[in-house]
Design a protein around this motif. Structure first.
Motif, PDB file in Angstrom:
ATOM      1  N   ARG A   1       0.808  -1.216   0.000  1.00  0.00           N
ATOM      2  CA  ARG A   1       0.000   0.000   0.000  1.00  0.00           C
ATOM      3  C   ARG A   1       0.847   1.274   0.000  1.00  0.00           C
ATOM      4  NH1 ARG A   1      -5.053   1.366  -0.060  1.00  0.00           N
ATOM      5  NH2 ARG A   1      -5.509   3.476   0.621  1.00  0.00           N
ATOM      6  N   ALA A   2       2.158   1.148   0.250  1.00  0.00           N
ATOM      7  CA  ALA A   2       3.028   2.326   0.157  1.00  0.00           C
ATOM      8  C   ALA A   2       2.954   2.956  -1.228  1.00  0.00           C
ATOM      9  CB  ALA A   2       4.470   1.944   0.495  1.00  0.00           C
ATOM     10  N   LEU A   3       2.579   2.162  -2.227  1.00  0.00           N
ATOM     11  CA  LEU A   3       2.412   2.715  -3.580  1.00  0.00           C
ATOM     12  C   LEU A   3       1.334   3.780  -3.630  1.00  0.00           C
ATOM     13  CD1 LEU A   3       2.503  -0.335  -6.041  1.00  0.00           C
ATOM     14  CD2 LEU A   3       3.935   1.715  -6.146  1.00  0.00           C
ATOM     15  N   ALA A   4       0.281   3.619  -2.830  1.00  0.00           N
ATOM     16  CA  ALA A   4      -0.858   4.529  -2.903  1.00  0.00           C
ATOM     17  C   ALA A   4      -0.447   5.963  -2.624  1.00  0.00           C
ATOM     18  CB  ALA A   4      -1.944   4.089  -1.916  1.00  0.00           C
ATOM     19  N   ASP A   5       0.497   6.149  -1.720  1.00  0.00           N
ATOM     20  CA  ASP A   5       0.933   7.499  -1.356  1.00  0.00           C
ATOM     21  C   ASP A   5       1.988   8.033  -2.318  1.00  0.00           C
ATOM     22  OD1 ASP A   5      -0.746   7.507   0.887  1.00  0.00           O
ATOM     23  OD2 ASP A   5       0.768   6.479   2.104  1.00  0.00           O
ATOM     24  N   ARG A   6       2.953   7.183  -2.690  1.00  0.00           N
ATOM     25  CA  ARG A   6       4.083   7.677  -3.490  1.00  0.00           C
ATOM     26  C   ARG A   6       3.800   7.681  -4.983  1.00  0.00           C
ATOM     27  NH1 ARG A   6      10.004   5.956  -1.449  1.00  0.00           N
ATOM     28  NH2 ARG A   6      10.413   6.796  -3.560  1.00  0.00           N
ATOM     29  N   GLU A   7       3.047   6.694  -5.467  1.00  0.00           N
ATOM     30  CA  GLU A   7       2.742   6.608  -6.903  1.00  0.00           C
ATOM     31  C   GLU A   7       1.268   6.243  -7.073  1.00  0.00           C
ATOM     32  OE1 GLU A   7       4.417   7.378  -9.593  1.00  0.00           O
ATOM     33  OE2 GLU A   7       6.168   8.034  -8.449  1.00  0.00           O
ATOM     34  N   PRO A   8       0.353   7.184  -6.830  1.00  0.00           N
ATOM     35  CA  PRO A   8      -1.073   6.853  -6.869  1.00  0.00           C
ATOM     36  C   PRO A   8      -1.544   6.321  -8.221  1.00  0.00           C
ATOM     37  CG  PRO A   8      -0.727   9.233  -6.702  1.00  0.00           C
ATOM     38  CD  PRO A   8       0.588   8.586  -6.431  1.00  0.00           C
ATOM     39  N   ALA A   9      -0.959   6.794  -9.317  1.00  0.00           N
ATOM     40  CA  ALA A   9      -1.373   6.294 -10.630  1.00  0.00           C
ATOM     41  C   ALA A   9      -0.954   4.834 -10.812  1.00  0.00           C
ATOM     42  CB  ALA A   9      -0.782   7.161 -11.744  1.00  0.00           C
ATOM     43  N   VAL A  10       0.237   4.488 -10.334  1.00  0.00           N
ATOM     44  CA  VAL A  10       0.689   3.088 -10.393  1.00  0.00           C
ATOM     45  C   VAL A  10      -0.213   2.221  -9.527  1.00  0.00           C
ATOM     46  CG1 VAL A  10       2.580   1.504  -9.814  1.00  0.00           C
ATOM     47  CG2 VAL A  10       3.075   3.689 -10.934  1.00  0.00           C
ATOM     48  N   TRP A  11      -0.554   2.713  -8.342  1.00  0.00           N
ATOM     49  CA  TRP A  11      -1.433   1.976  -7.431  1.00  0.00           C
ATOM     50  C   TRP A  11      -2.805   1.730  -8.080  1.00  0.00           C
ATOM     51  CZ3 TRP A  11      -1.743  -1.082  -3.426  1.00  0.00           C
ATOM     52  CH2 TRP A  11      -2.883  -1.124  -2.642  1.00  0.00           C
ATOM     53  N   ALA A  12      -3.362   2.771  -8.677  1.00  0.00           N
ATOM     54  CA  ALA A  12      -4.667   2.628  -9.320  1.00  0.00           C
ATOM     55  C   ALA A  12      -4.599   1.630 -10.479  1.00  0.00           C
ATOM     56  CB  ALA A  12      -5.161   3.981  -9.811  1.00  0.00           C
ATOM     57  N   GLY A  13      -3.525   1.699 -11.257  1.00  0.00           N
ATOM     58  CA  GLY A  13      -3.365   0.759 -12.363  1.00  0.00           C
ATOM     59  C   GLY A  13      -3.214  -0.670 -11.883  1.00  0.00           C
ATOM     60  N   LEU A  14      -2.501  -0.847 -10.770  1.00  0.00           N
ATOM     61  CA  LEU A  14      -2.325  -2.182 -10.204  1.00  0.00           C
ATOM     62  C   LEU A  14      -3.650  -2.755  -9.716  1.00  0.00           C
ATOM     63  CD1 LEU A  14      -0.465  -4.483  -9.264  1.00  0.00           C
ATOM     64  CD2 LEU A  14      -0.105  -3.190  -7.142  1.00  0.00           C
ATOM     65  N   LEU A  15      -4.434  -1.956  -8.990  1.00  0.00           N
ATOM     66  CA  LEU A  15      -5.730  -2.430  -8.493  1.00  0.00           C
ATOM     67  C   LEU A  15      -6.651  -2.817  -9.651  1.00  0.00           C
ATOM     68  CD1 LEU A  15      -6.562   0.014  -5.548  1.00  0.00           C
ATOM     69  CD2 LEU A  15      -5.484  -2.234  -5.453  1.00  0.00           C
ATOM     70  N   ASP A  16      -6.663  -1.996 -10.696  1.00  0.00           N
ATOM     71  CA  ASP A  16      -7.492  -2.299 -11.858  1.00  0.00           C
ATOM     72  C   ASP A  16      -7.055  -3.609 -12.505  1.00  0.00           C
ATOM     73  OD1 ASP A  16      -9.361  -1.608 -14.146  1.00  0.00           O
ATOM     74  OD2 ASP A  16      -7.441  -1.604 -15.203  1.00  0.00           O
ATOM     75  N   ALA A  17      -5.741  -3.803 -12.619  1.00  0.00           N
ATOM     76  CA  ALA A  17      -5.233  -5.029 -13.234  1.00  0.00           C
ATOM     77  C   ALA A  17      -5.579  -6.256 -12.398  1.00  0.00           C
ATOM     78  CB  ALA A  17      -3.721  -4.921 -13.413  1.00  0.00           C
ATOM     79  N   LEU A  18      -5.434  -6.160 -11.095  1.00  0.00           N
ATOM     80  CA  LEU A  18      -5.736  -7.309 -10.231  1.00  0.00           C
ATOM     81  C   LEU A  18      -7.191  -7.738 -10.382  1.00  0.00           C
ATOM     82  CD1 LEU A  18      -3.782  -6.330  -6.972  1.00  0.00           C
ATOM     83  CD2 LEU A  18      -3.170  -8.107  -8.628  1.00  0.00           C
ATOM     84  N   ARG A  19      -8.094  -6.776 -10.477  1.00  0.00           N
ATOM     85  CA  ARG A  19      -9.510  -7.121 -10.642  1.00  0.00           C
ATOM     86  C   ARG A  19      -9.777  -7.740 -12.024  1.00  0.00           C
ATOM     87  NH1 ARG A  19     -10.984  -8.505  -6.110  1.00  0.00           N
ATOM     88  NH2 ARG A  19     -10.841  -6.899  -4.510  1.00  0.00           N
ATOM     89  N   ARG A  20      -9.136  -7.204 -13.037  1.00  0.00           N
ATOM     90  CA  ARG A  20      -9.335  -7.760 -14.375  1.00  0.00           C
ATOM     91  C   ARG A  20      -8.796  -9.182 -14.463  1.00  0.00           C
ATOM     92  NH1 ARG A  20      -7.103  -2.728 -17.813  1.00  0.00           N
ATOM     93  NH2 ARG A  20      -7.257  -4.135 -19.603  1.00  0.00           N
ATOM     94  N   ILE A  21      -7.659  -9.423 -13.835  1.00  0.00           N
ATOM     95  CA  ILE A  21      -7.087 -10.770 -13.850  1.00  0.00           C
ATOM     96  C   ILE A  21      -7.947 -11.718 -13.035  1.00  0.00           C
ATOM     97  CG2 ILE A  21      -5.076 -12.146 -13.226  1.00  0.00           C
ATOM     98  CD1 ILE A  21      -3.425  -9.505 -13.640  1.00  0.00           C
ATOM     99  N   GLU A  22      -8.418 -11.266 -11.863  1.00  0.00           N
ATOM    100  CA  GLU A  22      -9.326 -12.091 -11.066  1.00  0.00           C
ATOM    101  C   GLU A  22     -10.577 -12.455 -11.859  1.00  0.00           C
ATOM    102  OE1 GLU A  22     -10.828 -11.322  -7.273  1.00  0.00           O
ATOM    103  OE2 GLU A  22      -8.971 -11.791  -6.237  1.00  0.00           O
ATOM    104  N   ASP A  23     -11.120 -11.497 -12.578  1.00  0.00           N
ATOM    105  CA  ASP A  23     -12.316 -11.766 -13.383  1.00  0.00           C
ATOM    106  C   ASP A  23     -12.043 -12.860 -14.410  1.00  0.00           C
ATOM    107  OD1 ASP A  23     -13.746  -9.889 -12.001  1.00  0.00           O
ATOM    108  OD2 ASP A  23     -13.592  -8.328 -13.547  1.00  0.00           O
TER     109      ASP A  23
END
Length: 511
Positions: free
Chosen positions: A254-276
């Motif tokens: 979660r340290a990504l959320a503060d330092r690189e919010p765009a990377v964090w958002a992209g990662l969360l989106d990818a994890l959900r797409r892969i889970e789907d």
């Protein structure tokens, strides 16, 4: 026969040919996720190499053509030019063997290319550090040993021609299929010795480029509990092997959320797409350079025990799985570990140190500070392997030990990942622990090899001696899963939990 395939959405071969890692990269392409350009040298090429000791006919020419295509796709030149191309060369068998075979990073950083990279980026220290990493990882692959810094004779033994480097690297990856650690892992997991590995060649993404670069690993759900919260490790200004080696202290994902919010958002989106896609929890390895996210590996999560039960029931609640499918995701072996052993708190419990619980359960054994000691001592009773960090060269010790304790590393380090695959309790990142020859030190206390300790892979506690342990009560998810099992089998008689699940499996498969 063609030996090389591009890593693209159009490739149709199975993991048996491409290897599981490259097959996962093809999936990422199909999902529209960012993957560094690359190609894969297939497992049949490896099998032929292992049989004859030489590249099969035509492979050398295919490597040259694939490299030229990579240059065209990236607008870079391999081994030099104003915009040099560097690549990674990674192993990837048809089944996952985490960390058991060779990886070479930053290949192609010849003397000329390193100078060009320094000029292109305006960061000579970055370019020099990247070349040093290449020389170290190349030496490790060629010698089959852990090499932390470039050997003194690196310039004499490692060619300064990028094409020659690539040829040697692919040979080294193929040869690493037969290293002792890889053989041990295959024996423990029932993997055939004749499968061979693919070699994946990809354009480098430099996680060590600057303060907006880094690398990490992520599970879409907590692998210890199954909770629907992204879980993993991240390092800034470092390369991928630094996370899995355990040599560097990692940060929570979660340290990504503060330092690189765009990377964090992209990662969360990818994890959900892969889970789907998988309809299951997933695991990814990623790198980001100057704030741009790239994915290097993906696979299903493969959790154990209570985590598998929770993921299955949660996915059924979310409508992703039917209850029948959820039941079939859980094996009787998972149920054996669904109730986790824990150290019972008591005034007389002598807590030596605390780390991070990386694989649930309790292990009691005598301290062994080397792989050789663990193998030798295990013949006379349980041992706990205690290391600064583990590497693939510790595979025999990990196999012999009943649990593992490391001073460094996080939940996605080599020790943690291998312990989970083997179902062995693990505690990592006990930062005040020092392994000193045949003893360990914590604060002012010294504990000699052969002393009995107990580790709790849930709480991270490390206790001197053999304290009382107890099995946790069944949680709500397990009760619900077993109720679904009885509904599926139609049998509500008194039976053991594993039998209730087996009866449900039999009924579902009969239908």
């Amino acid at each position: 026969m063609r030996w090389v395939r591009p890593v693209s959405a159009q490739v149709a071969e199975t993991p048996d040919v491409l290897g599981a890692k490259a097959h996962g990269l093809v999936l990422l392409h199909r999902l529209g996720l960012p993957v560094p350009a690359g190609f894969v040298v297939t497992t049949p090429a490896c099998r032929e190499f292992l049989r004859t000791g030489s590249f099969p006919a035509g492979l050398a020419e295919e490597l040259r053509a694939a490299t030229a295509d990579l240059e065209a796709r990236t607008g870079r030149r391999f081994g030099g030019g104003d915009r040099p191309l560097a690549v990674s060369v990674r192993s990837g068998a048809g089944v996952s063997m985490p960390g058991m075979m060779s990886t070479i990073l930053n290949l192609g950083l010849t003397t000329e290319a390193t100078a060009a990279l320094a000029a292109e980026t305006g960061a000579p220290r970055f370019a020099t550090a990247s070349r040093r990493r290449f020389l170290s990882s190349f030496a490790s692959a060629l010698t089959g040993t852990d090499v932390d810094s470039p050997p003194a004779d690196a310039d004499a033994t490692i060619p300064d021609d990028a094409a020659d480097q690539l040829t040697l690297a692919v040979r080294a990856v193929f040869s690493s299929w037969n290293t002792p650690r890889a053989r041990t892992y295959r024996r423990l997991h029932g993997i055939a010795d004749d499968l061979g590995t693919a070699a994946i060649v990809q354009t480098m993404v430099f996680g060590n480029r600057d303060g907006r670069s880094g690398t990490g690993v992520a599970f879409s759900r907590d692998p210890n509990t199954g909770e629907d919260i992204p879980f993993g490790d991240v390092l800034f200004e470092r390369q991928g092997e630094d996370v899995v080696s355990g040599r560097a202290p990692t940060l929570p994902l979660r340290a990504l959320a503060d330092r690189e919010p765009a990377v964090w958002a992209g990662l969360l989106d990818a994890l959900r797409r892969i889970e789907d896609h998988y309809r299951d929890a997933c695991y990814v390895e990623f790198t980001f350079q100057a704030g741009e996210l790239w994915f290097l590996q993906v696979r299903p999560g493969r959790f154990s025990g209570a985590a598998t039960v929770r993921v299955a029931t949660d996915l059924a609640d979310e409508g992703v799985l039917t209850r029948g499918e959820a039941l079939l995701r859980v094996s009787p072996h998972h149920l054996e570990h669904a109730r986790t052993l824990r150290i019972v708190a008591a005034p007389d419990v002598d807590v030596l140190t605390r780390g991070v619980g990386a694989c649930p359960g309790v292990a009691v054994g005598r301290v062994a500070t080397t792989t050789d000691a663990a193998v030798r001592m295990a013949a006379d009773g349980p041992v706990v392997l205690v290391r600064p960090e583990t590497s693939p060269h510790d595979m025999r010790g990990l196999a012999a030990a009943t649990g593992v304790l490391t001073a460094r590393g996080g939940p996605a380090s080599h020790a943690a990942v291998v312990a989970r695959t083997m179902g062995k309790p693990a505690v990592v990142g006990a930062v005040d622990l020092t392994v000193d020859g045949t003893s360990i030190r914590v604060g002012g206390r010294t504990v000699g090899e052969g002393t009995t300790i107990t580790i709790d892979g849930t709480s991270g506690e490390v206790v001197l001696g053999s304290p009382r342990v107890a099995t946790g009560a069944a949680d709500a998810q397990l009760h619900r899963l077993l109720a679904w099992a009885d509904d599926a089998s139609g049998d509500r008689s008194a039976r053991g939990e594993a039998q209730r699940l087996r009866d449900a499996h039999a009924a579902l498969r009969h239908d």
